[in-house]
Enzyme design. Structure first.
Site, PDB file in Angstrom:
ATOM      1  N   ASP A  82       1.402 -20.768  16.274  1.00  0.00           N
ATOM      2  CA  ASP A  82       1.235 -20.745  17.739  1.00  0.00           C
ATOM      3  C   ASP A  82       1.795 -19.474  18.390  1.00  0.00           C
ATOM      4  O   ASP A  82       2.694 -18.827  17.860  1.00  0.00           O
ATOM      5  CB  ASP A  82       1.951 -21.948  18.362  1.00  0.00           C
ATOM      6  CG  ASP A  82       1.195 -23.244  18.173  1.00  0.00           C
ATOM      7  OD1 ASP A  82       0.295 -23.282  17.316  1.00  0.00           O
ATOM      8  OD2 ASP A  82       1.516 -24.225  18.867  1.00  0.00           O
ATOM      9  N   HIS A 133      -4.863 -21.896  23.065  1.00  0.00           N
ATOM     10  CA  HIS A 133      -3.502 -22.385  23.359  1.00  0.00           C
ATOM     11  C   HIS A 133      -3.116 -22.094  24.814  1.00  0.00           C
ATOM     12  O   HIS A 133      -1.941 -21.886  25.116  1.00  0.00           O
ATOM     13  CB  HIS A 133      -2.514 -21.743  22.393  1.00  0.00           C
ATOM     14  CG  HIS A 133      -1.174 -22.425  22.293  1.00  0.00           C
ATOM     15  ND1 HIS A 133      -1.013 -23.791  22.409  1.00  0.00           N
ATOM     16  CD2 HIS A 133       0.071 -21.914  22.097  1.00  0.00           C
ATOM     17  CE1 HIS A 133       0.273 -24.090  22.267  1.00  0.00           C
ATOM     18  NE2 HIS A 133       0.952 -22.979  22.086  1.00  0.00           N
ATOM     19  N   HIS A 137       0.513 -20.016  28.196  1.00  0.00           N
ATOM     20  CA  HIS A 137       1.448 -20.995  27.618  1.00  0.00           C
ATOM     21  C   HIS A 137       2.110 -21.836  28.719  1.00  0.00           C
ATOM     22  O   HIS A 137       3.328 -22.032  28.749  1.00  0.00           O
ATOM     23  CB  HIS A 137       2.525 -20.300  26.779  1.00  0.00           C
ATOM     24  CG  HIS A 137       3.151 -21.198  25.754  1.00  0.00           C
ATOM     25  ND1 HIS A 137       4.257 -21.968  26.016  1.00  0.00           N
ATOM     26  CD2 HIS A 137       2.810 -21.469  24.473  1.00  0.00           C
ATOM     27  CE1 HIS A 137       4.586 -22.660  24.948  1.00  0.00           C
ATOM     28  NE2 HIS A 137       3.719 -22.380  23.991  1.00  0.00           N
ATOM     29  N   HIS A 229       5.250 -20.760  14.218  1.00  0.00           N
ATOM     30  CA  HIS A 229       4.987 -19.808  15.300  1.00  0.00           C
ATOM     31  C   HIS A 229       4.936 -18.368  14.773  1.00  0.00           C
ATOM     32  O   HIS A 229       5.795 -17.970  13.982  1.00  0.00           O
ATOM     33  CB  HIS A 229       6.069 -19.910  16.382  1.00  0.00           C
ATOM     34  CG  HIS A 229       6.046 -21.201  17.131  1.00  0.00           C
ATOM     35  ND1 HIS A 229       6.574 -22.373  16.625  1.00  0.00           N
ATOM     36  CD2 HIS A 229       5.529 -21.520  18.354  1.00  0.00           C
ATOM     37  CE1 HIS A 229       6.399 -23.352  17.501  1.00  0.00           C
ATOM     38  NE2 HIS A 229       5.762 -22.872  18.545  1.00  0.00           N
TER      39      HIS A 229
END
Length: 259
Positions: A82, A133, A137, A229
């Site tokens: 991510d 995503h 964020h 991540h």
């Protein structure tokens, strides 16, 4: 002589008493300054400008909504990364995946794609999957009005396809895993499945590489979706853990793409 002086004094007193020195006006002179402000009428109070009020955020549900992808549907596990693409960490993660001969799903942030389209092109070129995503964020995106959710997801998809025009974007992942039924529905209407996870070593909090390895190995089961991540901060510990994590998962369960 004394009589003349007395007469002059009397004359002066008479003139003063009758106001001759002021041209016949009242002995009280008009004020030299305007009356105090307290005597003026009050200034009208300007009405405050009414800024449009934002609708309140909807509450998060007590449990995760239906419709989330939380398994590969097979024996093998899926690796997901991510918050990238990041110019420091994403290339190094890609190097380790390439060396191990496995692929992953990269959940990319729209603003990062705009900054680093070349990295997105490398992700796709090396056979990895893409996942929307959100644009920036936004942890509260799923709680916002449906129109805002849709605009954010559409904007991110457009940025991805600006870098890779024919890119497939089969998944959406809500930042922080803070899902609502509304964001799941919006993603579905945009032909994206909502991707959650089953293994979270919390590498975003930057524990040691050894801790990340231990948490993944302890919780990974057949069909697991592993959250890691490659962006959003210093990912040195994640990178250091990658080689051993990938090797262990590949050996024990196998690493597969998401369907």
């Amino acid at each position: 002589m004394r009589t003349r002086v007395l007469l002059a004094c009397v004359t002066s007193l008479v003139l003063l008493a009758t106001g001759c020195g002021s041209g016949g006006d009242s002995p009280q002179a008009s004020p030299s300054s305007p009356p105090p402000s307290a005597a003026l009428p009050p200034e009208p109070t300007p009405s405050p400008s009414l800024a449009p009020t934002k609708p309140p955020l909807r509450a998060l549900p007590a449990k995760l909504p239906a419709g989330l992808v939380r398994t590969t549907g097979a024996e093998g596990v899926a690796l997901t990364f991510d918050d990238g693409p990041d110019p420091t960490w994403t290339p190094k993660v890609l190097d380790r995946l390439k060396k191990a001969g496995v692929t992953a799903t990269f959940c990319v942030v729209g603003k990062q794609v705009r900054k680093h389209p070349d990295l997105l092109r490398r992700i796709v070129r090396e056979g990895h999957q893409l996942c929307n995503h959100s644009w920036n964020h936004d942890l509260d995106l799923a709680r916002r009005p449906v129109a805002e959710i849709r605009a954010d997801l559409v904007r991110t998809n457009k940025e991805i396809r600006r870098a890779v025009p024919d890119a497939e974007i089969p998944f959406y992942r809500q930042p922080g895993g803070r899902w609502t039924a509304e964001v799941v529905r919006v993603a579905k209407k945009l032909d994206m499945r909502s991707l959650h996870w089953t293994v979270d070593p919390q590498d975003w909090a930057r524990p040691t590489a050894a801790t990340i390895e231990k948490r993944v190995k302890r919780t990974a089961k057949p069909g697991a979706v592993v959250l890691l991540h490659d962006g959003g901060g210093n990912r040195a510990a994640t990178l250091a853990a990658c080689t051993k994590v990938i090797a262990a998962l590949k050996r024990d369960l196998g690493i597969t793409k998401l369907d």
